[in-house]
Design an enzyme around this catalytic site. Structure first.
Site, PDB file in Angstrom:
ATOM      1  N   SER A  23       0.802  -1.220   0.000  1.00 52.06           N
ATOM      2  CA  SER A  23       0.000   0.000   0.000  1.00 52.06           C
ATOM      3  C   SER A  23       0.839   1.278   0.000  1.00 52.06           C
ATOM      4  O   SER A  23       0.522   2.221  -0.733  1.00 52.06           O
ATOM      5  CB  SER A  23      -0.959   0.000   1.186  1.00 52.06           C
ATOM      6  OG  SER A  23      -1.959  -0.979   1.006  1.00 52.06           O
ATOM      7  N   THR A  68      -5.858  -3.605   6.978  1.00 51.62           N
ATOM      8  CA  THR A  68      -5.777  -4.990   6.548  1.00 51.62           C
ATOM      9  C   THR A  68      -6.053  -5.864   7.764  1.00 51.62           C
ATOM     10  O   THR A  68      -6.423  -5.377   8.834  1.00 51.62           O
ATOM     11  CB  THR A  68      -4.414  -5.275   5.885  1.00 51.62           C
ATOM     12  OG1 THR A  68      -4.421  -6.591   5.351  1.00 51.62           O
ATOM     13  CG2 THR A  68      -3.262  -5.115   6.859  1.00 51.62           C
ATOM     14  N   LYS A  72     -10.230  -5.276   9.992  1.00 55.08           N
ATOM     15  CA  LYS A  72     -11.344  -4.836   9.151  1.00 55.08           C
ATOM     16  C   LYS A  72     -12.688  -4.857   9.873  1.00 55.08           C
ATOM     17  O   LYS A  72     -13.586  -4.094   9.519  1.00 55.08           O
ATOM     18  CB  LYS A  72     -11.401  -5.676   7.874  1.00 55.08           C
ATOM     19  CG  LYS A  72     -10.205  -5.456   6.946  1.00 55.08           C
ATOM     20  CD  LYS A  72     -10.334  -6.241   5.657  1.00 55.08           C
ATOM     21  CE  LYS A  72      -9.138  -6.015   4.741  1.00 55.08           C
ATOM     22  NZ  LYS A  72      -9.280  -6.726   3.453  1.00 55.08           N
ATOM     23  N   ASN A  93     -12.118  -1.543   5.076  1.00 53.52           N
ATOM     24  CA  ASN A  93     -10.691  -1.502   4.749  1.00 53.52           C
ATOM     25  C   ASN A  93     -10.207  -0.075   4.502  1.00 53.52           C
ATOM     26  O   ASN A  93      -9.037   0.145   4.215  1.00 53.52           O
ATOM     27  CB  ASN A  93     -10.374  -2.382   3.533  1.00 53.52           C
ATOM     28  CG  ASN A  93     -10.745  -1.730   2.223  1.00 53.52           C
ATOM     29  OD1 ASN A  93     -11.738  -1.006   2.129  1.00 53.52           O
ATOM     30  ND2 ASN A  93      -9.960  -1.984   1.192  1.00 53.52           N
ATOM     31  N   ASP A 109     -12.520  -3.078  -1.309  1.00 51.20           N
ATOM     32  CA  ASP A 109     -12.183  -4.407  -1.834  1.00 51.20           C
ATOM     33  C   ASP A 109     -13.265  -4.894  -2.793  1.00 51.20           C
ATOM     34  O   ASP A 109     -12.975  -5.474  -3.842  1.00 51.20           O
ATOM     35  CB  ASP A 109     -12.036  -5.417  -0.695  1.00 51.20           C
ATOM     36  CG  ASP A 109     -10.757  -5.244   0.095  1.00 51.20           C
ATOM     37  OD1 ASP A 109      -9.759  -4.784  -0.490  1.00 51.20           O
ATOM     38  OD2 ASP A 109     -10.748  -5.580   1.295  1.00 51.20           O
ATOM     39  N   ALA A 133     -13.338 -19.780   2.474  1.00 55.03           N
ATOM     40  CA  ALA A 133     -14.515 -19.238   3.155  1.00 55.03           C
ATOM     41  C   ALA A 133     -14.151 -18.241   4.244  1.00 55.03           C
ATOM     42  O   ALA A 133     -14.907 -18.069   5.192  1.00 55.03           O
ATOM     43  CB  ALA A 133     -15.344 -20.374   3.752  1.00 55.03           C
ATOM     44  N   GLY A 134     -13.027 -17.562   4.100  1.00 56.24           N
ATOM     45  CA  GLY A 134     -12.630 -16.576   5.103  1.00 56.24           C
ATOM     46  C   GLY A 134     -13.215 -15.213   4.819  1.00 56.24           C
ATOM     47  O   GLY A 134     -14.180 -15.057   4.062  1.00 56.24           O
ATOM     48  N   TYR A 221      -0.828 -12.038  -4.347  1.00 55.31           N
ATOM     49  CA  TYR A 221       0.118 -11.361  -5.241  1.00 55.31           C
ATOM     50  C   TYR A 221       1.565 -11.669  -4.878  1.00 55.31           C
ATOM     51  O   TYR A 221       2.476 -11.294  -5.617  1.00 55.31           O
ATOM     52  CB  TYR A 221      -0.116  -9.846  -5.258  1.00 55.31           C
ATOM     53  CG  TYR A 221       0.071  -9.126  -3.939  1.00 55.31           C
ATOM     54  CD1 TYR A 221       1.331  -8.746  -3.495  1.00 55.31           C
ATOM     55  CD2 TYR A 221      -1.016  -8.813  -3.139  1.00 55.31           C
ATOM     56  CE1 TYR A 221       1.511  -8.072  -2.296  1.00 55.31           C
ATOM     57  CE2 TYR A 221      -0.856  -8.135  -1.940  1.00 55.31           C
ATOM     58  CZ  TYR A 221       0.409  -7.769  -1.523  1.00 55.31           C
ATOM     59  OH  TYR A 221       0.587  -7.111  -0.339  1.00 55.31           O
ATOM     60  N   GLY A 242      -3.932 -10.896  -7.469  1.00 57.16           N
ATOM     61  CA  GLY A 242      -4.135 -10.073  -6.288  1.00 57.16           C
ATOM     62  C   GLY A 242      -3.599  -8.666  -6.469  1.00 57.16           C
ATOM     63  O   GLY A 242      -4.116  -7.725  -5.862  1.00 57.16           O
TER      64      GLY A 242
END
Length: 279
Positions: A23, A68, A72, A93, A109, A133-134, A221, A242
């Site tokens: 970032s 991050t 969040k 975020n 996002d 599934a997070g 990424y 990503g």
């Protein structure tokens, strides 16, 4: 009000761990392109326990924050307002500090995922699959609510996770079917596959990539490419990374924090690619 070039404003990304975050590279590149010479963007290692104290220490020169994991959801009680998009997945975020001192939370996002898909010409699909599934999977499901007209199948490791994804589907008005992770290879035949799992999790699926794969959106990424993305690309399928997601959501963050638009997407992508190549 759009930011003036001479304004001395601060922004940063918070999380734990945070050392890997791209970032700062992306936001600083945006500031350079926009001529915001008085702006700075840093990173801070902050966990859930330390977040309230960090907020209390912020002065009026702060314009915004990127958040991050694991912050969040933890940030929501500290905010004055959150957007409908953030509320839909209970995840923020982006925090913008307004001129009147309010703390406003948003989620870039979700629209970032949609923008990354549309950049590759994917406006609509009739079905899709999610691997995992997070928290990222719930954002992916919210993005798919905007582009998928039919069923989304989520491949998960436990019934508890399956129940969570079905609940998110009901909340987001998406038809969700859940399946066991042991059958994840069948997901690769979907028109759109979104991989939201940690590094290494999908490596074993690389051997199951079909002869004519369609579209893979892998939210990682680094390391890149993943084994699945590399095999997918070799077979001629379209791959969204990503970094694509990170760049698109960063563009939206910069617009929210600075009031400036348009933000030069390709300059941010080039800065991100350069930083990754040097690691």
């Amino acid at each position: 009000m759009p930011a003036r070039a001479t304004d001395a404003r601060r922004a940063a990304v918070l999380g734990s761990p945070i050392g890997h975050s791209l970032s700062p590279v992306l936001h600083r590149a945006a500031y350079g392109e926009l001529g915001l010479t008085g702006w700075s963007y840093d990173r801070f290692e902050v966990d859930e326990a330390g977040l309230p104290a960090f907020f209390e220490g912020l002065g009026p020169d702060w314009a915004g924050l990127s958040l991050t994991m694991p912050l969040k959801r933890a940030v929501i009680p500290l905010l004055d307002e959150i957007s409908e998009t953030a509320a839909s997945v209970e995840a923020v975020n982006t925090v913008v500090f307004t001129e009147d001192g309010r703390r406003v939370g948003d989620n870039t996002d979700i629209p970032g995922m949609v923008a990354a898909l549309r950049e590759r010409g994917i406006e609509q699909v009739d079905s899709a699959a999610i691997l995992g599934a997070g928290a990222t999977a719930s954002s992916a499901l919210a993005a798919l609510a905007r582009v998928c007209t039919g069923e989304v199948t989520a491949y998960v490791r436990s019934e508890a996770r399956a129940a969570e994804m079905r609940q998110w589907g009901e909340r987001l008005d998406v038809e969700v079917r859940t399946a066991d992770w042991a059958d994840a290879a069948e997901a690769l035949c979907a028109p759109l596959v979104v991989a939201t799992t940690p590094a290494g999790t999908t490596d074993a699926l690389a051997a199951a990539v079909p002869e004519r794969p369609t579209v893979l959106f892998d939210v990682l990424y680094e390391p890149w490419p993943t084994a699945l993305a590399a095999r997918w690309s070799l077979a001629g399928g379209a791959v969204i990374s990503g970094l694509d997601l990170l760049v698109h959501q960063a563009v939206l963050q910069v617009e929210l924090m600075t009031g400036r638009s348009p933000v030069p997407l390709e300059a941010l992508r080039a800065a991100g690619e350069k930083a990754l190549s040097e690691r």
